[in-house]
Design a protein around this motif. Structure first.
Motif, PDB file in Angstrom:
ATOM      1  N   ILE A 132       0.855  -1.177   0.000  1.00 54.27           N
ATOM      2  CA  ILE A 132       0.000   0.000   0.000  1.00 54.27           C
ATOM      3  C   ILE A 132       0.894   1.230   0.000  1.00 54.27           C
ATOM      4  O   ILE A 132       1.978   1.234   0.584  1.00 54.27           O
ATOM      5  CB  ILE A 132      -0.961   0.008   1.206  1.00 54.27           C
ATOM      6  CG1 ILE A 132      -0.214  -0.158   2.521  1.00 54.27           C
ATOM      7  CG2 ILE A 132      -2.024  -1.078   1.043  1.00 54.27           C
ATOM      8  CD1 ILE A 132      -1.113  -0.068   3.753  1.00 54.27           C
ATOM      9  N   ILE A 190     -10.071  -1.686   1.476  1.00 55.25           N
ATOM     10  CA  ILE A 190      -8.881  -0.914   1.836  1.00 55.25           C
ATOM     11  C   ILE A 190      -8.888  -0.571   3.319  1.00 55.25           C
ATOM     12  O   ILE A 190      -7.824  -0.537   3.957  1.00 55.25           O
ATOM     13  CB  ILE A 190      -8.770   0.342   0.957  1.00 55.25           C
ATOM     14  CG1 ILE A 190      -8.660  -0.062  -0.517  1.00 55.25           C
ATOM     15  CG2 ILE A 190      -7.565   1.173   1.364  1.00 55.25           C
ATOM     16  CD1 ILE A 190      -7.566  -1.075  -0.824  1.00 55.25           C
ATOM     17  N   ARG A 191     -10.051  -0.343   3.906  1.00 53.49           N
ATOM     18  CA  ARG A 191     -10.105  -0.145   5.359  1.00 53.49           C
ATOM     19  C   ARG A 191      -9.617  -1.395   6.073  1.00 53.49           C
ATOM     20  O   ARG A 191      -8.861  -1.322   7.050  1.00 53.49           O
ATOM     21  CB  ARG A 191     -11.530   0.199   5.796  1.00 53.49           C
ATOM     22  CG  ARG A 191     -11.946   1.626   5.491  1.00 53.49           C
ATOM     23  CD  ARG A 191     -13.236   1.992   6.218  1.00 53.49           C
ATOM     24  NE  ARG A 191     -14.367   1.223   5.702  1.00 53.49           N
ATOM     25  CZ  ARG A 191     -15.141   1.602   4.694  1.00 53.49           C
ATOM     26  NH1 ARG A 191     -14.895   2.755   4.069  1.00 53.49           N
ATOM     27  NH2 ARG A 191     -16.154   0.866   4.286  1.00 53.49           N
ATOM     28  N   ALA A 194      -5.794  -1.724   5.546  1.00 55.15           N
ATOM     29  CA  ALA A 194      -5.093  -0.724   6.357  1.00 55.15           C
ATOM     30  C   ALA A 194      -5.036  -1.162   7.818  1.00 55.15           C
ATOM     31  O   ALA A 194      -3.995  -1.037   8.480  1.00 55.15           O
ATOM     32  CB  ALA A 194      -5.784   0.630   6.234  1.00 55.15           C
ATOM     33  N   ALA A 201      -6.674   4.187   7.552  1.00 55.10           N
ATOM     34  CA  ALA A 201      -7.156   4.031   6.181  1.00 55.10           C
ATOM     35  C   ALA A 201      -7.078   5.335   5.394  1.00 55.10           C
ATOM     36  O   ALA A 201      -6.878   5.314   4.172  1.00 55.10           O
ATOM     37  CB  ALA A 201      -8.582   3.493   6.186  1.00 55.10           C
ATOM     38  N   VAL A 204      -3.941   5.796   3.306  1.00 58.86           N
ATOM     39  CA  VAL A 204      -3.698   4.932   2.142  1.00 58.86           C
ATOM     40  C   VAL A 204      -4.214   5.629   0.888  1.00 58.86           C
ATOM     41  O   VAL A 204      -5.413   5.883   0.747  1.00 58.86           O
ATOM     42  CB  VAL A 204      -4.378   3.566   2.310  1.00 58.86           C
ATOM     43  CG1 VAL A 204      -4.120   2.692   1.082  1.00 58.86           C
ATOM     44  CG2 VAL A 204      -3.884   2.879   3.573  1.00 58.86           C
ATOM     45  N   TRP A 207      -2.564   1.358  -3.974  1.00 58.43           N
ATOM     46  CA  TRP A 207      -2.302  -0.027  -3.591  1.00 58.43           C
ATOM     47  C   TRP A 207      -1.974  -0.864  -4.818  1.00 58.43           C
ATOM     48  O   TRP A 207      -2.397  -0.590  -5.939  1.00 58.43           O
ATOM     49  CB  TRP A 207      -3.485  -0.638  -2.841  1.00 58.43           C
ATOM     50  CG  TRP A 207      -4.813  -0.485  -3.537  1.00 58.43           C
ATOM     51  CD1 TRP A 207      -5.368  -1.306  -4.475  1.00 58.43           C
ATOM     52  CD2 TRP A 207      -5.750   0.588  -3.326  1.00 58.43           C
ATOM     53  NE1 TRP A 207      -6.590  -0.832  -4.855  1.00 58.43           N
ATOM     54  CE2 TRP A 207      -6.851   0.334  -4.172  1.00 58.43           C
ATOM     55  CE3 TRP A 207      -5.762   1.719  -2.492  1.00 58.43           C
ATOM     56  CZ2 TRP A 207      -7.957   1.183  -4.218  1.00 58.43           C
ATOM     57  CZ3 TRP A 207      -6.856   2.555  -2.555  1.00 58.43           C
ATOM     58  CH2 TRP A 207      -7.941   2.291  -3.392  1.00 58.43           C
TER      59      TRP A 207
END
Length: 432
Positions: A132, A190-191, A194, A201, A204, A207
């Motif tokens: 990431i 993505i949360r 992360a 998150a 980020v 990715w």
């Protein structure tokens, strides 16, 4: 060297650890760099000024690594001996908007990377790995190495022709993994990633993530004479070349007439055209800067390149017992028969007669057997970083590798002796 064969089955044990710990190209180069650090190499930044001091050095760029060892007293025009490979493998990659699903299933939107065998990704427990990118410009490696995703196959009751007419998969509709139940929530994946990585998150901003089969590599067969595992194409060669470079760097400098180099690139499986691919400037830039850092001129650079040889190491095809007619009738590489010399007169492989002599000499010095591979004339031939390296840099290149089955599968198969036989041949080659 203390004996003609420096590596033995312990090298294959270590290869399996390397494969398991390298679910993405970014992990592969980090693990290769860690092994080189243990051998006394140090990282140099591309943005920094370089010196010409002796010793081991390496450069990391994304999913690529170039490492080299400068012996004491090396001249500016000293040629290089390069062990080339690639870090990427055909797989599935997470899309920019990853959260999708239907009918109560939460899914991940993926894109097919390279020429993967799609059916080998069905009904496997998959983890998620990669990197990431954070708001401050740094990157964080991620490896969720547990059963998280699955691409479920349609039951045979709903596809009666699957076993008679062949399985037909649509790359867009049929390859999206499930990872839960419920409504689709934007930003959910993505949360989650992360949180697994221990970052906020909101930090980020990018990715590069990919599913991977979580089943570990293992020995196979009655006598454990085979190895099954993921990403052998081509982390088997990356691992062998890293071990060989570290071994050569540990010898007496007086015995090393060349500058040994490891060059492991990303993106070979989709054409090598990137800043971290073999068709990019990375290798040429590193070699040139090494020459100039030792006080060299363009003339020294030209002399060094003229005497340089690259062994492009990639996996090749072992003869398949169920499909022997697909192979050339007189060239049948077998598992545990030693590394293969890959030849194609149309230069899909870069080997010529002179290159064959270089490879044969290295194998003879190492005391390892070797085999020849050529494609059936009726079958298209694949290619490697070899022709690209030869054409881009004007250096002699020879295509070699290890014969495997199930190439481009999520799980491939090779002989348990071949990885260390390859590594021994690379030691002899790099040591000159």
């Amino acid at each position: 060297m203390s004996s003609p064969l420096r590596f033995d089955r312990a090298h294959t044990d270590d290869l399996m650890s390397f494969l398991a710990a390298s679910p993405s190209p970014y992990h592969a180069v980090a693990n290769a760099a860690a092994r080189l650090e243990e051998a006394g190499f140090r990282q140099v930044e591309e943005t920094a000024a370089w010196d010409g001091s002796a010793g081991g050095k390496y450069v990391l760029r994304g999913g690529a690594i170039v490492a080299w060892y400068v012996p004491e007293g090396a001249a500016a025009h000293t040629p290089f001996r390069i062990a080339g490979a690639h870090t990427d493998s055909p797989n599935l990659r997470v899309k920019p908007l990853p959260d999708t699903g239907a009918h109560g299933w939460r899914q991940i939107a993926v894109e097919v990377y390279g020429g993967t065998l799609l059916n080998t990704w069905l009904d496997r427990d998959l983890g998620l790995a990669g990197r990431i990118s954070l708001r401050d410009g740094t990157h964080r490696l991620v490896n969720i190495d547990r059963a998280l995703l699955r691409v479920p196959q349609l039951a045979v009751h709903l596809d009666r022709s699957a076993n008679t007419e062949g399985l037909k998969l649509d790359r867009q509709k049929h390859m999206q993994p499930i990872w839960g139940l419920g409504d689709v929530e934007e930003g959910d994946l993505i949360r989650f990633v992360a949180e697994e990585a221990g970052v906020d998150a909101d930090e980020v901003t990018g990715w590069d993530l990919m599913p991977h089969a979580i089943e570990p590599p293992s020995y196979l067969g009655r006598d454990r004479e085979l190895v099954a595992g993921p990403r052998m194409d081509n982390l088997l060669s990356v691992h062998a070349a890293t071990a060989a470079l570290a071994a050569v760097a540990g010898q007496d400098d007086a015995d090393i007439p060349y500058i040994p180099v490891l060059a492991a690139f990303d993106h070979e499986e989709n054409g090598s055209q990137s800043d971290t691919g073999a068709d990019g400037p990375l290798l040429g830039s590193v070699l040139e800067r090494s020459v100039f850092a030792r006080g060299g001129t363009y003339e020294d650079r030209a002399r060094a390149f003229a005497g340089t040889v690259c062994l492009s190491s990639d996996t090749g095809h072992a003869v398949h017992p169920n499909y022997a007619e697909r192979h050339d009738p007189t060239h049948h590489p077998v598992a545990n028969g030693g590394p293969i010399l890959k030849v194609n007169v149309n230069m899909r492989y870069a080997t010529d007669g002179s290159g064959r002599a270089v490879f044969a000499a290295a194998c003879e010095k190492a005391g390892v057997p070797w085999q020849s591979f050529v494609s059936n004339n009726a079958m298209p031939c694949g290619t490697t970083i070899g022709p690209i390296t030869a054409a881009r840099h004007g250096i002699q290149t020879v295509d070699i590798g290890v014969a495997i089955l199930s190439m481009h599968s999520a799980r491939e198969l090779c002989g348990a002796d071949d990885p260390y036989l390859l590594a021994n041949a690379l030691v002899a080659f790099l040591a000159g």
